[in-house]
Design an enzyme around this catalytic site. Structure first.
Site, PDB file in Angstrom:
ATOM      1  N   ARG A  81      33.467   2.609  -7.354  1.00  0.00           N
ATOM      2  CA  ARG A  81      32.564   3.633  -6.808  1.00  0.00           C
ATOM      3  C   ARG A  81      33.342   4.887  -6.442  1.00  0.00           C
ATOM      4  O   ARG A  81      32.889   5.999  -6.706  1.00  0.00           O
ATOM      5  CB  ARG A  81      31.802   3.100  -5.594  1.00  0.00           C
ATOM      6  CG  ARG A  81      30.769   2.054  -5.967  1.00  0.00           C
ATOM      7  CD  ARG A  81      30.084   1.483  -4.748  1.00  0.00           C
ATOM      8  NE  ARG A  81      31.072   0.890  -3.862  1.00  0.00           N
ATOM      9  CZ  ARG A  81      31.028   0.923  -2.531  1.00  0.00           C
ATOM     10  NH1 ARG A  81      30.041   1.511  -1.895  1.00  0.00           N
ATOM     11  NH2 ARG A  81      31.975   0.357  -1.813  1.00  0.00           N
ATOM     12  N   ASN A  86      26.997  -0.579  -4.691  1.00  0.00           N
ATOM     13  CA  ASN A  86      27.069  -1.944  -5.168  1.00  0.00           C
ATOM     14  C   ASN A  86      25.683  -2.575  -5.115  1.00  0.00           C
ATOM     15  O   ASN A  86      24.957  -2.392  -4.140  1.00  0.00           O
ATOM     16  CB  ASN A  86      28.020  -2.773  -4.309  1.00  0.00           C
ATOM     17  CG  ASN A  86      29.472  -2.397  -4.519  1.00  0.00           C
ATOM     18  OD1 ASN A  86      29.846  -1.871  -5.552  1.00  0.00           O
ATOM     19  ND2 ASN A  86      30.298  -2.680  -3.535  1.00  0.00           N
TER      20      ASN A  86
END
Length: 95
Positions: free
Chosen positions: A24, A42
């Site tokens: 990320r 997520n």
């Protein structure tokens, strides 16, 4: 690079070993370099969901980066969905 296209929103579901490996953060860095707004988070099933808005060419560049083989972890697949930008995003954040 000028981006004169109508803003687009792309949602990408990234499958593979992409959680707990800095994916990320890496995605955020690439998106900011390209000039996109959005977020990456997520998902409970182990995927990472990426939402980005900007010109279609810029969004496509982010998808290319996600598929490039140079990401942290291992990307097995990227499934994308395109739509019109909603215009309600600022910056690019990790959720």
């Amino acid at each position: 690079m000028s981006d004169t296209q109508e803003p687009q929103r792309v949602t990408a579901w990234v499958r593979g070993r992409v959680q707990g490996v800095g994916f990320r953060w890496w995605t955020r860095s690439r998106a900011l370099e390209i000039g996109l707004v959005g977020w990456a988070r997520n998902a409970r099933d182990g995927r990472v969901e990426v939402v980005a808005e900007g010109g279609r060419d810029r969004c496509a560049r982010l998808l290319d980066a996600l598929r490039s083989g140079t990401t942290p972890g291992t990307v097995e697949s990227v499934v994308e969905h395109w739509g019109p930008a909603k215009g309600n995003l600022e910056g690019f954040v990790e959720r």
